[in-house]
Design a protein around this motif. Structure first.
Motif, short mmCIF file in Angstrom:
data_model
loop_
_atom_site.label_atom_id
_atom_site.label_comp_id
_atom_site.label_asym_id
_atom_site.label_seq_id
_atom_site.Cartn_x
_atom_site.Cartn_y
_atom_site.Cartn_z
N ALA A 99 0.81 -1.22 0.00
CA ALA A 99 -0.05 -0.26 -0.35
C ALA A 99 0.49 1.22 -0.26
O ALA A 99 0.68 1.65 -0.77
CB ALA A 99 -1.35 0.52 1.36
N TYR A 100 1.84 1.46 0.52
CA TYR A 100 2.69 2.34 1.15
C TYR A 100 3.80 2.40 -0.53
O TYR A 100 3.77 4.06 -0.67
CB TYR A 100 3.57 2.51 1.95
CG TYR A 100 5.30 3.18 1.60
CD1 TYR A 100 5.18 3.92 2.68
CD2 TYR A 100 6.60 2.86 1.07
CE1 TYR A 100 5.92 5.04 1.98
CE2 TYR A 100 7.59 3.47 1.41
CZ TYR A 100 6.88 4.76 1.85
OH TYR A 100 7.89 6.00 1.82
N VAL A 120 1.03 3.64 -3.12
CA VAL A 120 0.72 5.47 -2.16
C VAL A 120 1.85 6.72 -2.98
O VAL A 120 1.99 7.52 -3.76
CB VAL A 120 0.36 5.18 -1.51
CG1 VAL A 120 0.26 6.82 -1.00
CG2 VAL A 120 -1.04 4.80 -0.84
N MET A 121 3.39 5.70 -2.72
CA MET A 121 4.57 6.96 -2.80
C MET A 121 4.23 7.11 -4.68
O MET A 121 4.49 7.39 -5.28
CB MET A 121 5.50 6.33 -2.66
CG MET A 121 5.69 6.66 -0.73
SD MET A 121 5.47 7.83 -0.25
CE MET A 121 6.63 9.23 -1.00
N LEU A 176 2.00 6.57 -6.92
CA LEU A 176 1.07 7.05 -7.08
C LEU A 176 1.11 8.96 -7.70
O LEU A 176 0.07 9.83 -7.65
CB LEU A 176 -0.38 7.08 -6.46
CG LEU A 176 -0.79 5.55 -7.44
CD1 LEU A 176 -2.19 5.41 -6.97
CD2 LEU A 176 -0.90 5.27 -8.93
N ARG A 177 2.17 9.32 -6.03
CA ARG A 177 2.35 10.45 -5.96
C ARG A 177 3.12 11.15 -6.35
O ARG A 177 2.65 12.10 -7.19
CB ARG A 177 2.73 10.97 -4.84
CG ARG A 177 1.23 10.86 -3.32
CD ARG A 177 2.31 10.61 -1.64
NE ARG A 177 2.77 11.68 -2.10
CZ ARG A 177 2.95 11.82 -0.50
NH1 ARG A 177 3.69 11.05 0.55
NH2 ARG A 177 4.43 12.45 -0.47
#
Length: 137
Positions: free
Chosen positions: A128-129, A132-133, A135-136
């Protein structure tokens, strides 16, 4: 009177088979390798975030705020490694005591199951991390 292998009340417990004791020791050593590997990997993960922050400082820009997550993940892996070492030692000593008392209480799957579930949970968190990173950026 037939010898059915049952201990005679009041008699000392027979010596455990050395092969059983040595097999338990090999299992303890395997758990020790697992604990040490977790600790080593956790240290590398924790220090990787520090490395990224240092590289950002050399390049004179702000480090990615996500680099602190590696400290927590790495510290969690080191703590899990310590827990594995302590738990496996307690489990080994308990098994040896059961052999001495001639109860032959086989250790349950608790430690292995718990370590597996913690690692799976940590892995899902890392996925998940990373998503998220990714996609950022």
């Amino acid at each position: 009177m037939p010898d059915d292998g049952a201990p005679i009340p009041g008699s000392p417990a027979p010596e455990p088979d050395p092969r059983v004791v040595l097999a338990a020791e090999r299992t303890l050593l395997a758990w020790m390798r697992t604990g040490l590997a977790l600790m080593g990997f956790g240290f590398v993960v924790a220090r990787f975030g520090w490395f990224l922050r240092e590289m950002a400082a050399v390049g004179h820009h702000e480090p990615d705020p996500g680099t602190t997550a590696s400290l927590w993940i790495g510290t969690g892996l080191v703590a899990l490694g310590v827990w594995v070492l302590v738990g496996s030692t307690v489990r080994y000593r308990s098994y040896l005591r059961s052999l001495e008392r001639d109860t032959h209480a086989i250790p349950g799957p608790g430690l292995g199951t718990a370590v597996s579930l913690v690692l799976a949970t940590l892995g899902v968190g890392m996925v998940a991390y990373l998503l998220v990173m990714g996609l950022r950026g």
